[in-house]
Design a protein around this motif. Structure first.
Motif, PDB file in Angstrom:
ATOM      1  N   GLY A  29      -1.320  -8.409  -7.256  1.00  0.00           N
ATOM      2  CA  GLY A  29      -1.963  -9.107  -8.631  1.00  0.00           C
ATOM      3  C   GLY A  29      -0.885  -9.236  -9.591  1.00  0.00           C
ATOM      4  O   GLY A  29      -1.459  -8.827 -10.857  1.00  0.00           O
ATOM      5  N   GLU A  65      -5.521  -5.701  -5.553  1.00  0.00           N
ATOM      6  CA  GLU A  65      -5.496  -5.054  -6.062  1.00  0.00           C
ATOM      7  C   GLU A  65      -5.080  -4.219  -3.709  1.00  0.00           C
ATOM      8  O   GLU A  65      -5.966  -3.597  -3.447  1.00  0.00           O
ATOM      9  CB  GLU A  65      -7.044  -4.070  -6.241  1.00  0.00           C
ATOM     10  N   ASN A  87      -6.073   2.323  -3.367  1.00  0.00           N
ATOM     11  CA  ASN A  87      -6.709   2.796  -4.780  1.00  0.00           C
ATOM     12  C   ASN A  87      -7.836   2.928  -5.134  1.00  0.00           C
ATOM     13  O   ASN A  87      -8.741   3.633  -5.597  1.00  0.00           O
ATOM     14  CB  ASN A  87      -5.995   1.215  -5.977  1.00  0.00           C
ATOM     15  N   ASP A  88      -8.932   2.556  -3.467  1.00  0.00           N
ATOM     16  CA  ASP A  88      -9.956   2.934  -2.891  1.00  0.00           C
ATOM     17  C   ASP A  88     -10.219   4.043  -2.480  1.00  0.00           C
ATOM     18  O   ASP A  88      -9.786   3.968  -1.393  1.00  0.00           O
ATOM     19  CB  ASP A  88     -10.708   2.049  -2.347  1.00  0.00           C
ATOM     20  N   ASP A 137       4.216  -3.068 -12.705  1.00  0.00           N
ATOM     21  CA  ASP A 137       2.621  -2.835 -11.840  1.00  0.00           C
ATOM     22  C   ASP A 137       2.183  -2.906 -12.647  1.00  0.00           C
ATOM     23  O   ASP A 137       2.134  -2.386 -14.177  1.00  0.00           O
ATOM     24  CB  ASP A 137       2.443  -1.882 -10.932  1.00  0.00           C
ATOM     25  N   LYS A 138       0.440  -3.425 -12.961  1.00  0.00           N
ATOM     26  CA  LYS A 138      -0.363  -3.376 -14.136  1.00  0.00           C
ATOM     27  C   LYS A 138      -1.185  -1.613 -14.622  1.00  0.00           C
ATOM     28  O   LYS A 138      -1.540  -1.982 -15.626  1.00  0.00           O
ATOM     29  CB  LYS A 138      -1.499  -4.490 -13.301  1.00  0.00           C
ATOM     30  N   LYS A 139      -1.045  -1.560 -13.083  1.00  0.00           N
ATOM     31  CA  LYS A 139      -1.862  -0.073 -13.443  1.00  0.00           C
ATOM     32  C   LYS A 139      -0.977   1.079 -14.074  1.00  0.00           C
ATOM     33  O   LYS A 139      -0.895   1.829 -14.019  1.00  0.00           O
ATOM     34  CB  LYS A 139      -2.196   0.235 -12.575  1.00  0.00           C
ATOM     35  N   ASN A 168       0.912  -1.017   0.043  1.00  0.00           N
ATOM     36  CA  ASN A 168       0.069   0.296   0.019  1.00  0.00           C
ATOM     37  C   ASN A 168       0.861   1.056  -0.200  1.00  0.00           C
ATOM     38  O   ASN A 168       1.015   1.922  -1.153  1.00  0.00           O
ATOM     39  CB  ASN A 168      -1.274   0.115   1.191  1.00  0.00           C
ATOM     40  N   SER A 177      -9.519  -6.196  -0.784  1.00  0.00           N
ATOM     41  CA  SER A 177      -8.747  -6.314  -1.843  1.00  0.00           C
ATOM     42  C   SER A 177      -7.520  -6.650  -1.531  1.00  0.00           C
ATOM     43  O   SER A 177      -6.910  -7.265  -2.691  1.00  0.00           O
ATOM     44  CB  SER A 177      -8.264  -4.565  -1.036  1.00  0.00           C
ATOM     45  N   THR A 226       2.104   1.328  -3.439  1.00  0.00           N
ATOM     46  CA  THR A 226       1.352   1.784  -4.817  1.00  0.00           C
ATOM     47  C   THR A 226       1.380   3.128  -4.240  1.00  0.00           C
ATOM     48  O   THR A 226       1.042   4.324  -5.343  1.00  0.00           O
ATOM     49  CB  THR A 226      -0.083   0.941  -4.387  1.00  0.00           C
ATOM     50  N   LYS A 271      -8.627  -9.385  -4.412  1.00  0.00           N
ATOM     51  CA  LYS A 271      -8.831  -8.813  -6.070  1.00  0.00           C
ATOM     52  C   LYS A 271      -7.218  -8.568  -6.552  1.00  0.00           C
ATOM     53  O   LYS A 271      -6.910  -8.959  -7.629  1.00  0.00           O
ATOM     54  CB  LYS A 271      -9.495  -8.064  -5.882  1.00  0.00           C
TER      55      LYS A 271
END
Lengths: 206, 273
Positions: free
Chosen positions: B52, B218, B222-223, B78-80, B23, B213, B26, B216
């Motif tokens: 993920g 994730e 990100n939330d 990372d994916k995002k 966290n 989270s 990210t 998932k």
């Protein structure tokens, strides 16, 4: 039943105004943690604590007759600082003559142990010359090690060993306490005749 | 560029080191920083799951050390967020596969290319901990307001203080339950800070959203609606150097406690009648 309901409502009203009626378990947690961290942060292991306890008993016994079983030594907190909490139940205070005698005995024992140390060195030097002294020198080197390590302890405990009969009872009571203490006592018991032996040898040499 | 190497450690397992790592990493990346996360928990890797990224790992830190690949090849994006990378731990090897010197060397190389190198430390105080700490100059000590976690944190702080390379360490209180702290059924943040006498970096409230989270893959930062996510973003801001006040969960909790008690009083009365 009615009482319970009233008590409950009373507590709830108090609770509503921010007052706490029930046990606050977090205080228990904080206090327990403080204590355990103090022990963690210092290196006072249970063995060291036991040893400290034994030595304290030896010193204090010169002046007062105390209840050794009930003597309590703990780490606690005094404000911000770490504190050693010592509780000593005194059976009776010793009179002046007894105290003087104990101190005298201690001094003698100290002298004796110093002599024994000197002896050890001599004995080792003359090892080749005297066949008989071979055993003695082995033993005396043992004493030497012990006494280097536990000099204070030995002298104090020797006092007790050799003084009044009431003091001797103390060493007989020892089996109830941890094995480390009894070990020390045994070594002291052994060392006393050895010291005498060396004195005799010295005399014959002269 | 010389980045900061921060080790995230706790002593006790299960207090949320890896979650914290995922966290904070990210959140820092979202704030525009270039971040790489290094999982040093050899044999028990999990950081990939929380992000993920478990299906994208080709090479691990052990492959880098044993020169089967270049360091750059082992970094998983990372994916995002393109600012965020992961250097995964090997799942099939144990702690002895990497030495302190090798880890220090990897950290030194990474900090040339990234703003932040976050090292995820395994639980315990053995070689795995020593390895993880080797390349770091800062530490985040994660704890929860439970006795065992605080005790272990104290031990870790003792070990960190003995390390010359660690210039500073800060405390992160995780899984905080403001309701229980307000009703004095659990240690408060002040209790923990006072007992450990360490600087507080932040408080993360217990949040069921963390579990979903993780499910998932994730991170909860990100939330935007999550309270724990907000707390993590604040922590990241503080790491960057911004002065963000602590969220006062307890005041909020006290109020809700009172309202709950008030209503339960009437509810109970209703039942008795």
């Amino acid at each position: 039943m009615a009482d319970n309901i009233f008590a409950e409502i009373y507590n709830k009203i108090l609770g509503f105004f921010g007052q706490n009626v029930k046990d606050e378990s977090k205080n228990t947690a904080v206090n327990r943690l403080r204590l355990v961290l103090m022990q963690d942060r210092t290196n006072l292991t249970p063995e060291i604590m036991n040893r400290m306890r034994t030595e304290l008993i030896a010193v204090l016994s010169k002046y007062v007759e105390l209840d050794k079983e009930a003597l309590d030594l703990n780490i606690g907190q005094e404000g911000e600082q770490m504190a050693l909490m010592l509780s000593i139940p005194v059976i009776r205070a010793k009179d002046e003559a007894e105290i003087e005698e104990a101190i005298k005995k201690e001094e003698e024992a100290k002298k004796a142990s110093d002599d024994a140390e000197d002896e050890t060195v001599e004995a080792e030097d003359t090892e080749d010359e005297e066949e008989n002294s071979e055993d003695a020198s082995e033993e005396s080197s043992e004493i030497n090690e012990e006494e280097n390590k536990e000099n204070e302890e030995n002298t104090e405990e020797t006092t007790e060993e050799t003084s009044e009969p009431s003091e001797e009872q103390y060493s007989e009571e020892e089996p109830t306490s941890p094995p480390e203490e009894t070990k020390v006592d045994e070594s002291v018991k052994k060392s006393i005749p050895k010291i005498e032996k060396h004195k005799k040898e010295e005399n014959t040499e002269e | 560029m010389t980045g900061r190497v921060i080790v995230i450690t706790s002593g006790k397992g299960g207090v949320g080191k890896t979650t914290t790592n995922a966290n904070i990493g990210t959140a820092l990346a979202r704030a525009g920083k270039k971040v790489v996360m290094v999982d040093t928990d050899l044999g028990l890797r999990n950081l990939d799951l929380l992000l993920g990224l478990e299906n994208r790992i080709v090479y691990t830190i052990v492959d880098v050390v044993e020169e089967r690949c270049k360091l750059k090849q082992a970094l998983v994006k990372d994916k995002k967020n393109p600012n965020l990378c992961l250097l995964a731990a090997a799942q099939t090897r144990d702690k002895s596969a990497v030495t302190e010197e090798q880890l220090k060397d990897i950290c030194d190389q990474l900090k040339e290319k990234f703003d932040f190198v976050l090292v995820d430390c395994p639980a315990g105080i053995e070689q795995g901990f020593q390895n993880a700490v080797a390349g770091a100059s800062e530490a985040i000590v994660v704890t929860t307001p439970e006795m065992s976690a605080v005790r272990d944190a104290d031990r870790i702080i003792g070990l960190l203080e003995a390390k010359e390379e660690i210039k500073s360490y800060k405390l992160l209180i995780n899984r905080y339950r403001p309701n229980m702290a307000a009703s004095k059924d659990m240690m408060s943040k002040d209790d923990v800070v006072e007992i450990l006498s360490a600087e507080l970096l932040g408080i993360i409230p217990e949040d069921t959203g963390i579990i979903t989270s993780t499910n998932k893959g994730e991170p909860i930062v990100n939330d935007d609606d999550s309270l724990a996510g907000r707390a993590y973003r604040n922590v990241a801001q503080r790491i960057i150097g911004e002065d963000v006040p602590l969220i006062d969960f307890e005041e909020e909790a006290k109020l809700t406690n009172k309202i709950k008690k008030f209503f339960s009083k009437f509810l109970n009365k209703g039942k008795e009648n």
